[in-house]
Design a protein around this motif. Sequence first.
Motif, PDB file in Angstrom:
ATOM      1  N   MET A   1     -12.290  44.456  45.702  1.00  0.00           N
ATOM      2  CA  MET A   1     -12.653  44.846  47.056  1.00  0.00           C
ATOM      3  C   MET A   1     -13.208  43.675  47.856  1.00  0.00           C
ATOM      4  SD  MET A   1     -11.574  47.851  47.026  1.00  0.00           S
ATOM      5  CE  MET A   1     -12.061  48.401  48.658  1.00  0.00           C
ATOM      6  N   VAL A   2     -13.838  42.702  47.176  1.00  0.00           N
ATOM      7  CA  VAL A   2     -14.305  41.498  47.865  1.00  0.00           C
ATOM      8  C   VAL A   2     -13.129  40.754  48.486  1.00  0.00           C
ATOM      9  CG1 VAL A   2     -15.258  39.181  47.463  1.00  0.00           C
ATOM     10  CG2 VAL A   2     -16.442  41.189  46.573  1.00  0.00           C
ATOM     11  N   PHE A   3     -11.994  40.729  47.787  1.00  0.00           N
ATOM     12  CA  PHE A   3     -10.795  40.076  48.326  1.00  0.00           C
ATOM     13  C   PHE A   3     -10.040  40.992  49.291  1.00  0.00           C
ATOM     14  CE2 PHE A   3     -10.956  37.903  44.031  1.00  0.00           C
ATOM     15  CZ  PHE A   3     -11.492  36.722  44.537  1.00  0.00           C
ATOM     16  N   THR A   4      -9.950  42.272  48.946  1.00  0.00           N
ATOM     17  CA  THR A   4      -9.092  43.196  49.687  1.00  0.00           C
ATOM     18  C   THR A   4      -9.627  43.522  51.073  1.00  0.00           C
ATOM     19  OG1 THR A   4      -8.318  44.213  47.634  1.00  0.00           O
ATOM     20  CG2 THR A   4      -8.030  45.488  49.651  1.00  0.00           C
ATOM     21  N   VAL A   5     -10.916  43.825  51.168  1.00  0.00           N
ATOM     22  CA  VAL A   5     -11.477  44.320  52.432  1.00  0.00           C
ATOM     23  C   VAL A   5     -11.353  43.302  53.566  1.00  0.00           C
ATOM     24  CG1 VAL A   5     -13.592  45.083  53.581  1.00  0.00           C
ATOM     25  CG2 VAL A   5     -12.990  45.999  51.336  1.00  0.00           C
ATOM     26  N   PRO A   6     -11.772  42.038  53.395  1.00  0.00           N
ATOM     27  CA  PRO A   6     -11.622  41.096  54.526  1.00  0.00           C
ATOM     28  C   PRO A   6     -10.170  40.874  54.940  1.00  0.00           C
ATOM     29  CG  PRO A   6     -13.108  40.208  52.859  1.00  0.00           C
ATOM     30  CD  PRO A   6     -12.446  41.397  52.257  1.00  0.00           C
ATOM     31  N   ILE A   7      -9.283  40.671  53.941  1.00  0.00           N
ATOM     32  CA  ILE A   7      -7.883  40.419  54.264  1.00  0.00           C
ATOM     33  C   ILE A   7      -7.256  41.646  54.921  1.00  0.00           C
ATOM     34  CG2 ILE A   7      -5.616  39.848  53.317  1.00  0.00           C
ATOM     35  CD1 ILE A   7      -7.050  38.365  51.073  1.00  0.00           C
ATOM     36  N   GLY A   8      -7.484  42.826  54.348  1.00  0.00           N
ATOM     37  CA  GLY A   8      -6.919  44.052  54.901  1.00  0.00           C
ATOM     38  C   GLY A   8      -7.468  44.373  56.276  1.00  0.00           C
ATOM     39  N   LEU A   9      -8.768  44.143  56.476  1.00  0.00           N
ATOM     40  CA  LEU A   9      -9.383  44.425  57.775  1.00  0.00           C
ATOM     41  C   LEU A   9      -8.846  43.491  58.851  1.00  0.00           C
ATOM     42  CD1 LEU A   9     -11.439  46.090  59.329  1.00  0.00           C
ATOM     43  CD2 LEU A   9     -13.206  44.460  58.640  1.00  0.00           C
ATOM     44  N   LEU A  10      -8.742  42.207  58.536  1.00  0.00           N
ATOM     45  CA  LEU A  10      -8.217  41.255  59.510  1.00  0.00           C
ATOM     46  C   LEU A  10      -6.746  41.546  59.820  1.00  0.00           C
ATOM     47  CD1 LEU A  10      -9.854  37.939  58.253  1.00  0.00           C
ATOM     48  CD2 LEU A  10     -10.450  39.243  60.310  1.00  0.00           C
ATOM     49  N   GLY A  11      -5.980  41.927  58.796  1.00  0.00           N
ATOM     50  CA  GLY A  11      -4.587  42.291  59.036  1.00  0.00           C
ATOM     51  C   GLY A  11      -4.463  43.512  59.919  1.00  0.00           C
ATOM     52  N   GLY A  12      -5.322  44.526  59.683  1.00  0.00           N
ATOM     53  CA  GLY A  12      -5.298  45.714  60.534  1.00  0.00           C
ATOM     54  C   GLY A  12      -5.692  45.408  61.967  1.00  0.00           C
ATOM     55  N   ILE A  13      -6.697  44.524  62.152  1.00  0.00           N
ATOM     56  CA  ILE A  13      -7.102  44.125  63.501  1.00  0.00           C
ATOM     57  C   ILE A  13      -5.956  43.420  64.212  1.00  0.00           C
ATOM     58  CG2 ILE A  13      -8.628  42.591  64.803  1.00  0.00           C
ATOM     59  CD1 ILE A  13     -10.795  43.176  62.706  1.00  0.00           C
ATOM     60  N   TYR A  14      -5.251  42.567  63.482  1.00  0.00           N
ATOM     61  CA  TYR A  14      -4.128  41.855  64.100  1.00  0.00           C
ATOM     62  C   TYR A  14      -3.055  42.830  64.582  1.00  0.00           C
ATOM     63  CZ  TYR A  14       0.168  39.173  64.514  1.00  0.00           C
ATOM     64  OH  TYR A  14       1.352  38.656  64.978  1.00  0.00           O
TER      65      TYR A  14
ATOM     66  N   LEU B   1      -4.534  43.133  41.822  1.00  0.00           N
ATOM     67  CA  LEU B   1      -4.849  44.407  42.460  1.00  0.00           C
ATOM     68  C   LEU B   1      -5.080  44.239  43.959  1.00  0.00           C
ATOM     69  CD1 LEU B   1      -7.148  46.249  39.888  1.00  0.00           C
ATOM     70  CD2 LEU B   1      -4.708  46.527  40.308  1.00  0.00           C
ATOM     71  N   THR B   2      -5.496  43.048  44.382  1.00  0.00           N
ATOM     72  CA  THR B   2      -5.611  42.782  45.814  1.00  0.00           C
ATOM     73  C   THR B   2      -4.249  42.864  46.480  1.00  0.00           C
ATOM     74  OG1 THR B   2      -7.557  41.369  45.501  1.00  0.00           O
ATOM     75  CG2 THR B   2      -6.296  41.079  47.536  1.00  0.00           C
ATOM     76  N   ILE B   3      -3.239  42.264  45.841  1.00  0.00           N
ATOM     77  CA  ILE B   3      -1.872  42.361  46.369  1.00  0.00           C
ATOM     78  C   ILE B   3      -1.414  43.814  46.393  1.00  0.00           C
ATOM     79  CG2 ILE B   3       0.533  41.689  45.960  1.00  0.00           C
ATOM     80  CD1 ILE B   3      -0.521  39.148  44.641  1.00  0.00           C
ATOM     81  N   PHE B   4      -1.774  44.562  45.371  1.00  0.00           N
ATOM     82  CA  PHE B   4      -1.377  45.963  45.246  1.00  0.00           C
ATOM     83  C   PHE B   4      -2.059  46.838  46.296  1.00  0.00           C
ATOM     84  CE2 PHE B   4      -2.377  50.091  43.122  1.00  0.00           C
ATOM     85  CZ  PHE B   4      -1.105  50.609  43.123  1.00  0.00           C
ATOM     86  N   ASN B   5      -3.333  46.535  46.605  1.00  0.00           N
ATOM     87  CA  ASN B   5      -4.128  47.409  47.460  1.00  0.00           C
ATOM     88  C   ASN B   5      -4.215  46.936  48.909  1.00  0.00           C
ATOM     89  OD1 ASN B   5      -5.499  49.882  47.054  1.00  0.00           O
ATOM     90  ND2 ASN B   5      -7.467  48.886  47.369  1.00  0.00           N
ATOM     91  N   MET B   6      -3.918  45.673  49.164  1.00  0.00           N
ATOM     92  CA  MET B   6      -4.050  45.107  50.507  1.00  0.00           C
ATOM     93  C   MET B   6      -3.215  45.845  51.560  1.00  0.00           C
ATOM     94  SD  MET B   6      -3.336  41.185  51.660  1.00  0.00           S
ATOM     95  CE  MET B   6      -1.640  41.312  51.029  1.00  0.00           C
ATOM     96  N   PRO B   7      -1.940  46.202  51.299  1.00  0.00           N
ATOM     97  CA  PRO B   7      -1.173  46.921  52.328  1.00  0.00           C
ATOM     98  C   PRO B   7      -1.819  48.234  52.747  1.00  0.00           C
ATOM     99  CG  PRO B   7       0.276  46.122  50.600  1.00  0.00           C
ATOM    100  CD  PRO B   7      -1.116  45.927  50.108  1.00  0.00           C
ATOM    101  N   VAL B   8      -2.405  48.948  51.797  1.00  0.00           N
ATOM    102  CA  VAL B   8      -3.068  50.213  52.126  1.00  0.00           C
ATOM    103  C   VAL B   8      -4.261  49.968  53.035  1.00  0.00           C
ATOM    104  CG1 VAL B   8      -4.276  52.203  51.162  1.00  0.00           C
ATOM    105  CG2 VAL B   8      -2.306  51.247  49.967  1.00  0.00           C
ATOM    106  N   MET B   9      -5.039  48.918  52.737  1.00  0.00           N
ATOM    107  CA  MET B   9      -6.198  48.593  53.565  1.00  0.00           C
ATOM    108  C   MET B   9      -5.770  48.173  54.965  1.00  0.00           C
ATOM    109  SD  MET B   9      -9.436  48.707  53.227  1.00  0.00           S
ATOM    110  CE  MET B   9     -10.449  48.633  54.705  1.00  0.00           C
ATOM    111  N   ILE B  10      -4.680  47.448  55.065  1.00  0.00           N
ATOM    112  CA  ILE B  10      -4.166  47.055  56.389  1.00  0.00           C
ATOM    113  C   ILE B  10      -3.775  48.291  57.191  1.00  0.00           C
ATOM    114  CG2 ILE B  10      -2.256  45.903  57.572  1.00  0.00           C
ATOM    115  CD1 ILE B  10      -2.279  43.804  55.374  1.00  0.00           C
ATOM    116  N   GLN B  11      -3.055  49.210  56.568  1.00  0.00           N
ATOM    117  CA  GLN B  11      -2.599  50.405  57.271  1.00  0.00           C
ATOM    118  C   GLN B  11      -3.774  51.294  57.673  1.00  0.00           C
ATOM    119  OE1 GLN B  11       0.114  51.843  54.269  1.00  0.00           O
ATOM    120  NE2 GLN B  11       1.870  50.808  55.179  1.00  0.00           N
TER     121      GLN B  11
END
Length: 295
Positions: free
Chosen positions: A74-87, A141-151
Amino acid sequence: MLKAKHVDRLMTGLMIGSAMIMAGILIFLLGIILLRGASHISLSFLTSNSSSFQAGGGIKNQLWNSFYLLVLTMVFTVPIGLLGGIYFAEYAKDNKWTSFLRSCVELLASLPSIIVGMFGMLLFVNVFGWGFSILSGALTLTIFNMPVMIQVSEAALRAIPNHQRHGSAALGATRWQTVKTVLLPAAFPALLTGMILSAGRVFGESAALIFTAGLTTPNLHFRQWHLFAMDSPFNPMRTAETLSVHIWAVNTVGIIPDAAQVAAGASAVLVLVILLFNLSARIIGRMIERGIKGN
């Protein structure tokens, strides 16, 4: 007119019936798992050690590995996913490049976890040379979960009414100031719900971790504070058998005589933790939303 009413009642009945069937299947599965495993759960089972090749014991190391790997992921996933969603929600223009990026995100979200695990083994375990480790598993797992966090992030931001954006812009705020001070606080309940649900998804993952985090765990000493000691629970470069992988291992490669009991107890704990994640997401999200709205 009468025919339309009959059709409406028929479709309503079909939808209610479908919902009841889904709920019944879920309750049946959860009931079987909890009834079979609850009798094997005890304090010693949760606080003692065992392996896939040793009878008795408990799941302390596996439970710790699951939570530690979850935190790193989650330390890796949340920032990357959040920034991707903002973009996607606030900055991306409607063009071919954006459409291509969305297709990539959707493709990543639909990939089977075992494919992501094999990619993680190729990249992190072999190419980067990190071997079977918690870090390899967390990045996979970051690669696996990142798309969901972005969406989730994009959907939460798009749900905010445009008049809040326009009001912030009218006061002279830049786009990033609007995102930081207006949109993110307003979307926080939905974002938090998405984070907790994503955490539950990560906690129950096993296929990807078999190829990246390994099937063994060293004998951990929780008073060992040297970060890179092999028996340190905080060492990100050691192998780590998580709870879900442990369930798979004792039923396949394990040779312990009480494999059925250990698997049943571990499965019940896993289900209870994931249920706790889901209930927490709903309760905390509603509490924060009420606090923001002042209800």
